[in-house]
Scaffold this motif. Structure first.
Motif, PDB file in Angstrom:
ATOM      1  N   ALA A  48       4.573  -2.853  12.119  1.00 34.86           N
ATOM      2  CA  ALA A  48       3.794  -4.146  12.459  1.00 34.86           C
ATOM      3  C   ALA A  48       3.612  -4.839  11.393  1.00 34.86           C
ATOM      4  N   LEU A  49       3.958  -6.002  11.046  1.00 33.02           N
ATOM      5  CA  LEU A  49       3.741  -6.782   9.800  1.00 33.02           C
ATOM      6  C   LEU A  49       3.363  -8.120   9.886  1.00 33.02           C
ATOM      7  N   LEU A  70      12.513  -3.164   2.748  1.00 29.96           N
ATOM      8  CA  LEU A  70      11.846  -4.291   3.197  1.00 29.96           C
ATOM      9  C   LEU A  70      11.885  -5.344   2.148  1.00 29.96           C
ATOM     10  N   ARG A  71      11.933  -6.760   2.484  1.00 29.29           N
ATOM     11  CA  ARG A  71      11.697  -7.526   1.587  1.00 29.29           C
ATOM     12  C   ARG A  71      10.190  -8.051   1.262  1.00 29.29           C
ATOM     13  N   GLN A  72       9.634  -7.481   0.079  1.00 31.98           N
ATOM     14  CA  GLN A  72       8.375  -7.753  -0.311  1.00 31.98           C
ATOM     15  C   GLN A  72       7.093  -7.403   0.704  1.00 31.98           C
ATOM     16  N   VAL A  73       6.881  -6.078   1.048  1.00 28.10           N
ATOM     17  CA  VAL A  73       5.872  -5.698   1.924  1.00 28.10           C
ATOM     18  C   VAL A  73       4.987  -4.956   1.126  1.00 28.10           C
ATOM     19  N   SER A  74       3.544  -5.125   1.211  1.00 28.43           N
ATOM     20  CA  SER A  74       2.433  -4.450   0.781  1.00 28.43           C
ATOM     21  C   SER A  74       2.076  -3.113   1.724  1.00 28.43           C
ATOM     22  N   TRP A  75       2.126  -2.186   0.860  1.00 29.60           N
ATOM     23  CA  TRP A  75       1.957  -0.886   1.902  1.00 29.60           C
ATOM     24  C   TRP A  75       0.446  -0.382   1.991  1.00 29.60           C
ATOM     25  N   SER A  76      -0.452  -1.425   1.433  1.00 29.37           N
ATOM     26  CA  SER A  76      -1.868  -0.992   1.471  1.00 29.37           C
ATOM     27  C   SER A  76      -2.531  -0.927   2.940  1.00 29.37           C
ATOM     28  N   GLY A  77      -1.808  -1.329   4.093  1.00 31.94           N
ATOM     29  CA  GLY A  77      -2.482  -1.258   5.101  1.00 31.94           C
ATOM     30  C   GLY A  77      -1.968  -0.254   6.110  1.00 31.94           C
ATOM     31  N   LEU A  78      -1.014   0.551   5.448  1.00 35.32           N
ATOM     32  CA  LEU A  78      -0.363   1.866   6.314  1.00 35.32           C
ATOM     33  C   LEU A  78      -1.631   2.855   6.715  1.00 35.32           C
ATOM     34  N   ALA A  95       8.053   0.773  -4.379  1.00 34.02           N
ATOM     35  CA  ALA A  95       8.704  -0.143  -4.253  1.00 34.02           C
ATOM     36  C   ALA A  95      10.361   0.541  -4.425  1.00 34.02           C
ATOM     37  N   ALA A  96      11.262  -0.449  -4.130  1.00 37.98           N
ATOM     38  CA  ALA A  96      12.472  -0.194  -4.136  1.00 37.98           C
ATOM     39  C   ALA A  96      12.981  -0.489  -5.731  1.00 37.98           C
ATOM     40  N   TYR A  97      14.207  -0.036  -6.219  1.00 40.82           N
ATOM     41  CA  TYR A  97      14.438  -0.461  -7.411  1.00 40.82           C
ATOM     42  C   TYR A  97      15.166  -1.970  -7.575  1.00 40.82           C
ATOM     43  N   GLN A  98      15.454  -2.473  -6.389  1.00 40.50           N
ATOM     44  CA  GLN A  98      16.018  -3.923  -6.696  1.00 40.50           C
ATOM     45  C   GLN A  98      14.485  -4.636  -6.479  1.00 40.50           C
ATOM     46  N   PRO A  99      14.566  -5.531  -7.729  1.00 41.24           N
ATOM     47  CA  PRO A  99      13.234  -6.539  -7.774  1.00 41.24           C
ATOM     48  C   PRO A  99      12.961  -7.141  -6.360  1.00 41.24           C
ATOM     49  N   GLY A 100      11.789  -7.135  -5.951  1.00 41.55           N
ATOM     50  CA  GLY A 100      11.439  -7.938  -4.735  1.00 41.55           C
ATOM     51  C   GLY A 100      11.641  -7.177  -3.184  1.00 41.55           C
ATOM     52  N   TRP A 101      12.005  -5.932  -3.613  1.00 42.86           N
ATOM     53  CA  TRP A 101      12.110  -5.339  -2.326  1.00 42.86           C
ATOM     54  C   TRP A 101      10.996  -4.045  -2.458  1.00 42.86           C
ATOM     55  N   SER A 102      10.442  -3.639  -1.143  1.00 42.05           N
ATOM     56  CA  SER A 102       9.730  -2.437  -0.864  1.00 42.05           C
ATOM     57  C   SER A 102      10.384  -1.555  -0.221  1.00 42.05           C
ATOM     58  N   ARG A 103       9.993  -0.058  -0.165  1.00 37.42           N
ATOM     59  CA  ARG A 103      10.790   0.830   0.513  1.00 37.42           C
ATOM     60  C   ARG A 103       9.744   1.831   1.364  1.00 37.42           C
ATOM     61  N   ARG A 159       5.797   3.125  -9.580  1.00 43.63           N
ATOM     62  CA  ARG A 159       4.726   2.272  -8.870  1.00 43.63           C
ATOM     63  C   ARG A 159       4.367   1.231 -10.020  1.00 43.63           C
ATOM     64  N   GLN A 160       4.293  -0.054  -9.498  1.00 43.17           N
ATOM     65  CA  GLN A 160       3.921  -0.920 -10.495  1.00 43.17           C
ATOM     66  C   GLN A 160       3.006  -2.028  -9.771  1.00 43.17           C
ATOM     67  N   ALA A 161       2.170  -2.676 -10.361  1.00 43.94           N
ATOM     68  CA  ALA A 161       1.488  -3.830  -9.884  1.00 43.94           C
ATOM     69  C   ALA A 161       2.429  -4.844  -9.050  1.00 43.94           C
ATOM     70  N   ALA A 162       2.199  -5.251  -7.847  1.00 38.64           N
ATOM     71  CA  ALA A 162       3.065  -6.203  -7.315  1.00 38.64           C
ATOM     72  C   ALA A 162       3.067  -7.568  -7.973  1.00 38.64           C
ATOM     73  N   PRO A 163       4.243  -8.257  -8.105  1.00 45.37           N
ATOM     74  CA  PRO A 163       4.380  -9.520  -9.023  1.00 45.37           C
ATOM     75  C   PRO A 163       3.702 -10.366  -8.064  1.00 45.37           C
ATOM     76  N   LEU A 164       3.256 -11.475  -8.801  1.00 43.92           N
ATOM     77  CA  LEU A 164       2.661 -12.688  -7.942  1.00 43.92           C
ATOM     78  C   LEU A 164       4.086 -13.246  -7.386  1.00 43.92           C
ATOM     79  N   VAL A 165       3.362 -13.940  -6.240  1.00 42.56           N
ATOM     80  CA  VAL A 165       4.369 -14.735  -5.208  1.00 42.56           C
ATOM     81  C   VAL A 165       5.261 -15.642  -6.084  1.00 42.56           C
ATOM     82  N   ASP A 166       4.789 -16.418  -7.084  1.00 43.71           N
ATOM     83  CA  ASP A 166       5.411 -17.440  -7.895  1.00 43.71           C
ATOM     84  C   ASP A 166       6.714 -16.758  -8.574  1.00 43.71           C
ATOM     85  N   GLU A 167       6.369 -15.435  -8.907  1.00 43.01           N
ATOM     86  CA  GLU A 167       7.473 -14.532  -9.741  1.00 43.01           C
ATOM     87  C   GLU A 167       8.575 -13.894  -9.073  1.00 43.01           C
ATOM     88  N   ILE A 168       8.595 -14.175  -7.812  1.00 44.47           N
ATOM     89  CA  ILE A 168       9.575 -13.349  -6.795  1.00 44.47           C
ATOM     90  C   ILE A 168      10.700 -14.454  -6.548  1.00 44.47           C
TER      91      ILE A 168
END
Length: 406
Positions: A48-49, A70-78, A95-103, A159-168
């Motif tokens: 659920a997202l 998935l395109r930009q998902v925060s896993w903190s709530g899993l 994070a997936a290797y492709q920028p802006g994707w989560s895995r 693992r790295q800090a999630a980018p700001l929305v404006d940077e996606i």
């Protein structure tokens, strides 16, 4: 069973409520409604997202794994107890290797392949729920199906800090093309003998996707990569959420009366260019009624005005795309319909902000066209023509945009 590289991107409904997040926002996992458990000899996951996002599913060997991007998902709530399936020995997220994707990577103790991968979106809140059902497969079937999409790394990125929305954003400069294989699932489209339109156009779209990607200039998203039903409005919202530069819906219809043969390209019009175009539009839009979706309602006045304003810019670009496709097909010596350009009120072309066309690659009711559709050599020639035409249109469109900005 679905084929190996199952790229299903089911996305936001066309008009989200004001409280829903925008397309650029990062989705979050809703812990209370997310779970992974056993289902018979397989497993089923519910994720659920807070909002819908494009997603894709594929399988890998050594060990057996199923990957969900998935395109930009925060896993903190899993939730900590998310994995309750004996068939799944491990769940890794990042994070997936492709920028802006989560895995998410599901490690399996036996070969299981996706039988269902679908998303439902709440029309009021914009929240989404992904269902992934895995069913037993033989090691041979799993190996044959396994493989990552082209250009996709198999593991998790550091693992790295999630980018700001404006940077996606998409910064690689590639054209984003959404291919929409018509019909699917409960709607097989035209049928002639053992051949279903839904299957033929899916094969064609998969091959066209790879031909476009091989240019290195295009990224492709498909509205479906399996025999599933995707409602027409969802196909449009997929294109919008993917940041599409253009949208091509692919069909191979049959006509009950008269003779039709060769490729045809349609653009959107409130009035059909001829009776045949009107009949085709009605036939295509009726598909949604199979799933109980009534498209007869009209938008409010304000929405109509806003969409009309957006189409002032988009309609000429769509017309130019259609004309360029027709010219490219003609140059390649591929047969065109006697009237290769048409217009009608196809629901799937109603994205006001994306140049969209519907391409009839041929008519199953014509013996010659059906033979072509089943011929890999003919399909490759048609696909080559489309690739060249799409790149020509993109170059000309960019030049037109530059002039308008001056």
């Amino acid at each position: 069973m679905l084929r190996a590289v199952l790229i299903l991107c089911l996305t936001l409904v066309a008009s989200l409520p004001a409280a829903a997040q925008g397309f650029g926002a990062m989705a979050r996992v809703l812990a209370g409604d997310s779970a992974l458990g056993d289902r018979g000899q397989g497993a089923e996951m519910t994720l659920a997202l807070t909002q819908a996002v494009p997603f894709r599913v594929f399988s890998l060997t050594g060990p057996y794994r199923v990957v969900v991007d998935l395109r930009q998902v925060s896993w903190s709530g899993l939730p900590a107890d998310f994995d309750g399936a004996e068939a799944v020995t491990g769940v890794d997220t990042g994070a997936a290797y492709q920028p802006g994707w989560s895995r998410m990577v599901l490690t399996l103790d036996a070969p299981l392949l996706p039988a269902v991968a679908a998303m439902q979106t709440d029309p009021v809140t914009g929240a989404a729920e992904i269902t992934l059902r895995l069913e037993p497969a033989t090691p041979e079937a799993f190996a044959a199906a396994a493989g990552a999409p082209p250009g996709t790394e198999a593991g998790l990125a550091a693992r790295q800090a999630a980018p700001l929305v404006d940077e996606i954003s998409r910064t690689d400069g590639r054209l984003v093309v959404v291919l929409d294989p018509g019909h699917g699932g409960v709607d097989p489209g035209a049928v002639r003998g053992a051949h279903h339109e839904a299957d033929l156009v899916l094969t064609f779209a998969r091959e066209l996707r790879e031909a476009l990607r091989r240019t290195g200039q295009v990224e492709v998203v498909m509205t479906r990569d399996a025999d599933i039903f995707v409602p027409l409005p969802t196909r449009i919202t997929l294109a919008r959420a993917a940041g599409a530069d253009l949208f091509i819906s692919i069909h191979a219809d049959a006509v009950a009366e008269g003779r039709a043969q060769g490729a045809t390209v349609y653009t959107l019009s409130e009035t059909a260019s001829d009776a045949a175009s009107a009949a085709l539009a009605e036939q295509h839009d009726r598909a949604d009624l199979l799933e109980g979706v009534d498209l007869s309602g009209t938008d409010d006045v304000v929405a109509d005005i806003l969409m009309d304003l957006a189409r002032v810019e988009t309609a000429p670009r769509a017309a130019a795309l259609a004309d360029t496709l027709v010219a490219g097909i003609d140059r390649a010596g591929v047969a065109l319909h006697s009237h290769p350009r048409g217009a009608a009120g196809f629901t799937v072309l109603k994205a006001a902000d994306i140049p969209s066309v519907l391409l009839e690659i041929g008519f199953m009711s014509a013996d010659g066209d059906l033979e072509n559709l089943l011929n890999p050599g003919w399909r490759a020639r048609m696909q080559g023509a489309l690739v060249a035409a799409i790149l020509d249109w993109a170059e000309a469109d960019a030049a037109r945009s530059a002039l308008l900005r001056q």
